[in-house]
Write an enzyme that holds these catalytic residues in place. Structure first.
Site, PDB file in Angstrom:
ATOM      1  N   ASP A  10      23.394 -31.791  30.709  1.00  0.00           N
ATOM      2  CA  ASP A  10      23.660 -30.679  29.793  1.00  0.00           C
ATOM      3  C   ASP A  10      22.628 -29.560  29.980  1.00  0.00           C
ATOM      4  O   ASP A  10      21.485 -29.824  30.337  1.00  0.00           O
ATOM      5  CB  ASP A  10      23.619 -31.193  28.348  1.00  0.00           C
ATOM      6  CG  ASP A  10      24.304 -30.239  27.393  1.00  0.00           C
ATOM      7  OD1 ASP A  10      25.007 -29.313  27.851  1.00  0.00           O
ATOM      8  OD2 ASP A  10      24.135 -30.408  26.169  1.00  0.00           O
ATOM      9  N   GLY A  13      24.682 -23.954  31.197  1.00  0.00           N
ATOM     10  CA  GLY A  13      25.037 -22.635  30.650  1.00  0.00           C
ATOM     11  C   GLY A  13      23.808 -21.919  30.128  1.00  0.00           C
ATOM     12  O   GLY A  13      23.578 -20.733  30.415  1.00  0.00           O
ATOM     13  N   HIS A  27      25.955 -23.747  36.620  1.00  0.00           N
ATOM     14  CA  HIS A  27      26.634 -24.943  37.150  1.00  0.00           C
ATOM     15  C   HIS A  27      26.283 -25.141  38.625  1.00  0.00           C
ATOM     16  O   HIS A  27      26.131 -26.274  39.083  1.00  0.00           O
ATOM     17  CB  HIS A  27      28.138 -24.831  36.958  1.00  0.00           C
ATOM     18  CG  HIS A  27      28.547 -24.833  35.502  1.00  0.00           C
ATOM     19  ND1 HIS A  27      28.066 -25.749  34.607  1.00  0.00           N
ATOM     20  CD2 HIS A  27      29.380 -24.019  34.791  1.00  0.00           C
ATOM     21  CE1 HIS A  27      28.587 -25.514  33.399  1.00  0.00           C
ATOM     22  NE2 HIS A  27      29.374 -24.465  33.485  1.00  0.00           N
ATOM     23  N   SER A  55      34.195 -33.037  30.775  1.00  0.00           N
ATOM     24  CA  SER A  55      34.783 -33.886  29.733  1.00  0.00           C
ATOM     25  C   SER A  55      36.231 -33.487  29.464  1.00  0.00           C
ATOM     26  O   SER A  55      36.672 -32.396  29.852  1.00  0.00           O
ATOM     27  CB  SER A  55      33.972 -33.756  28.442  1.00  0.00           C
ATOM     28  OG  SER A  55      34.231 -32.517  27.822  1.00  0.00           O
ATOM     29  N   LEU A 121      24.742 -47.292  46.973  1.00  0.00           N
ATOM     30  CA  LEU A 121      24.777 -46.687  45.633  1.00  0.00           C
ATOM     31  C   LEU A 121      26.228 -46.393  45.281  1.00  0.00           C
ATOM     32  O   LEU A 121      26.950 -45.791  46.079  1.00  0.00           O
ATOM     33  CB  LEU A 121      23.974 -45.373  45.625  1.00  0.00           C
ATOM     34  CG  LEU A 121      24.059 -44.533  44.349  1.00  0.00           C
ATOM     35  CD1 LEU A 121      23.321 -45.218  43.193  1.00  0.00           C
ATOM     36  CD2 LEU A 121      23.455 -43.133  44.561  1.00  0.00           C
ATOM     37  N   GLU A 197      19.944 -48.347  26.851  1.00  0.00           N
ATOM     38  CA  GLU A 197      18.786 -47.627  26.328  1.00  0.00           C
ATOM     39  C   GLU A 197      19.033 -46.126  26.487  1.00  0.00           C
ATOM     40  O   GLU A 197      19.471 -45.667  27.553  1.00  0.00           O
ATOM     41  CB  GLU A 197      17.520 -48.017  27.104  1.00  0.00           C
ATOM     42  CG  GLU A 197      17.134 -49.468  26.958  1.00  0.00           C
ATOM     43  CD  GLU A 197      16.718 -49.821  25.530  1.00  0.00           C
ATOM     44  OE1 GLU A 197      16.151 -48.957  24.840  1.00  0.00           O
ATOM     45  OE2 GLU A 197      16.980 -50.969  25.121  1.00  0.00           O
TER      46      GLU A 197
HETATM   47  C1  FPP Z   1      27.075 -29.109  30.813  1.00  0.00           C
HETATM   48  O1  FPP Z   1      26.302 -27.929  30.666  1.00  0.00           O
HETATM   49  C2  FPP Z   1      27.535 -29.235  32.176  1.00  0.00           C
HETATM   50  C3  FPP Z   1      28.842 -29.211  32.579  1.00  0.00           C
HETATM   51  C4  FPP Z   1      29.964 -29.078  31.636  1.00  0.00           C
HETATM   52  C5  FPP Z   1      29.210 -29.268  34.002  1.00  0.00           C
HETATM   53  C6  FPP Z   1      28.418 -30.210  34.840  1.00  0.00           C
HETATM   54  C7  FPP Z   1      28.649 -29.826  36.240  1.00  0.00           C
HETATM   55  C8  FPP Z   1      27.704 -29.782  37.185  1.00  0.00           C
HETATM   56  C9  FPP Z   1      26.302 -30.265  37.014  1.00  0.00           C
HETATM   57  C10 FPP Z   1      28.078 -29.192  38.488  1.00  0.00           C
HETATM   58  C11 FPP Z   1      28.341 -29.993  39.651  1.00  0.00           C
HETATM   59  C12 FPP Z   1      28.755 -31.387  39.499  1.00  0.00           C
HETATM   60  C13 FPP Z   1      29.180 -32.122  40.533  1.00  0.00           C
HETATM   61  C14 FPP Z   1      29.477 -33.553  40.327  1.00  0.00           C
HETATM   62  C15 FPP Z   1      29.358 -31.544  41.887  1.00  0.00           C
HETATM   63  P1  FPP Z   1      26.791 -26.810  29.646  1.00  0.00           P
HETATM   64  O2  FPP Z   1      27.624 -25.841  30.401  1.00  0.00           O
HETATM   65  O3  FPP Z   1      27.468 -27.445  28.464  1.00  0.00           O
HETATM   66  O4  FPP Z   1      25.425 -26.171  29.246  1.00  0.00           O
HETATM   67  P2  FPP Z   1      25.072 -25.465  27.850  1.00  0.00           P
HETATM   68  O5  FPP Z   1      25.026 -26.565  26.816  1.00  0.00           O
HETATM   69  O6  FPP Z   1      23.740 -24.870  28.111  1.00  0.00           O
HETATM   70  O7  FPP Z   1      26.126 -24.440  27.578  1.00  0.00           O
END
Ligand code: FPP
Length: 242
Positions: A10, A13, A27, A55, A121, A197
């Site tokens: 997380d 953004g 991202h 999600s 892995l 955990e």
């Molecule tokens: C949450 O941050 C992150 C996501 C919804 C996307 C996760 C995707 C990646 C890390 C990119 C690449 C992944 C792969 C497997 C190639 P957020 O956007 O909710 O952040 P915020 O809470 O700061 O808005």
């Protein structure tokens, strides 16, 4: 050492917003941290890594962000699979694939087939995934067997459900990491995290480095896992002798 690590990545953004850049830049930086995390797990001998990439609820984000993420996933699948295969990583996806385009579904299937034999892995990408969706699809699968006369309802117990949820063939996650400062599970692996955990950090996912992950592992090594038993039962020392 945890055998199985599960991560909510997380803060992408906010990382971008802090730099006055569009969220998709965050991202992209997050994708680099994914590579770092895979390297770390390979280096430490972690056997399974499960990442929450997208999600069930993320489909409702602004269309340009969803489109950008889909492009990012497609690009990563094209670019990384050879290298992951070479390094002995088995790639899997969990989640509702019906919502992705054929092109992405085909690439997912190709990555899975290509890396099926790898054992170093197991990398599971949760995409269009929700913990409630997971439990519902497990329940549906059991119900189908009951309806077809293959399963006696009396035989439905925890083990039966556990065998139908995602990751059923892996040890349950030992350690869950969430970056970005929120203290919640957010519909990730609801069934599978029962005795995991939990470790949280305020760091944003793109800022995570090997030292962060090592701090989580060090903290994990200090935890006493009791699985509902007493400290004395699991060999701990913090109880008075009789
Ligand atoms: C949450 O941050 C992150 C996501 C919804 C996307 C996760 C995707 C990646 C890390 C990119 C690449 C992944 C792969 C497997 C190639 P957020 O956007 O909710 O952040 P915020 O809470 O700061 O808005």
């Amino acid at each position: 050492m945890p055998r199985h690590l599960a991560v909510i990545m997380d803060g992408n953004g906010r990382w971008a917003q802090g730099r006055r850049r569009p969220r998709i830049i965050g991202h992209r930086a997050g994708a680099r941290a994914v590579n770092l995390c895979i390297d770390f797990c390979l280096d430490k001998g972690v056997e399974a890594l499960t990442l929450f990439a997208f999600s069930s609820e993320n489909w409702d984000r602004p269309a340009d962000e969803v489109g950008g993420l889909m492009k990012l996933f497609t690009g990563a699948l094209e670019r990384e699979v050879d290298e992951l295969d070479r390094r002995g990583v088995q790639v899997r996806f969990i989640g509702d694939r019906s919502r992705f385009t054929d092109a992405i579904r085909n690439r997912m299937a190709h990555a899975e087939t290509r890396t099926r034999g790898n054992r170093r892995l197991v990398l599971t990408i949760a995409a269009s995934y929700g913990g409630r969706w997971d439990i519902a699809q497990a329940a549906r699968s059991l119900a189908e067997d009951v309806a077809a006369g293959r399963l006696d309802p009396a035989a439905i117990d925890e083990a039966a459900l556990a065998s139908r949820v995602a990751l059923a063939d892996l040890p349950a996650p030992d350690l869950f990491i969430r970056t970005g400062g929120e203290l919640r599970i957010s519909n990730f692996l609801l069934w599978q995290l029962a005795y995991t955990e939990l470790w949280f950090t305020d760091l944003l996912w793109p800022d995570v480095d090997a030292a962060t992950l090592q701090a989580a592992l060090d903290d994990f090594a200090r935890r006493e896992r009791r699985f509902g038993l007493t400290s004395a039962q699991v060999g701990g020392t913090d109880e008075m002798p009789e």
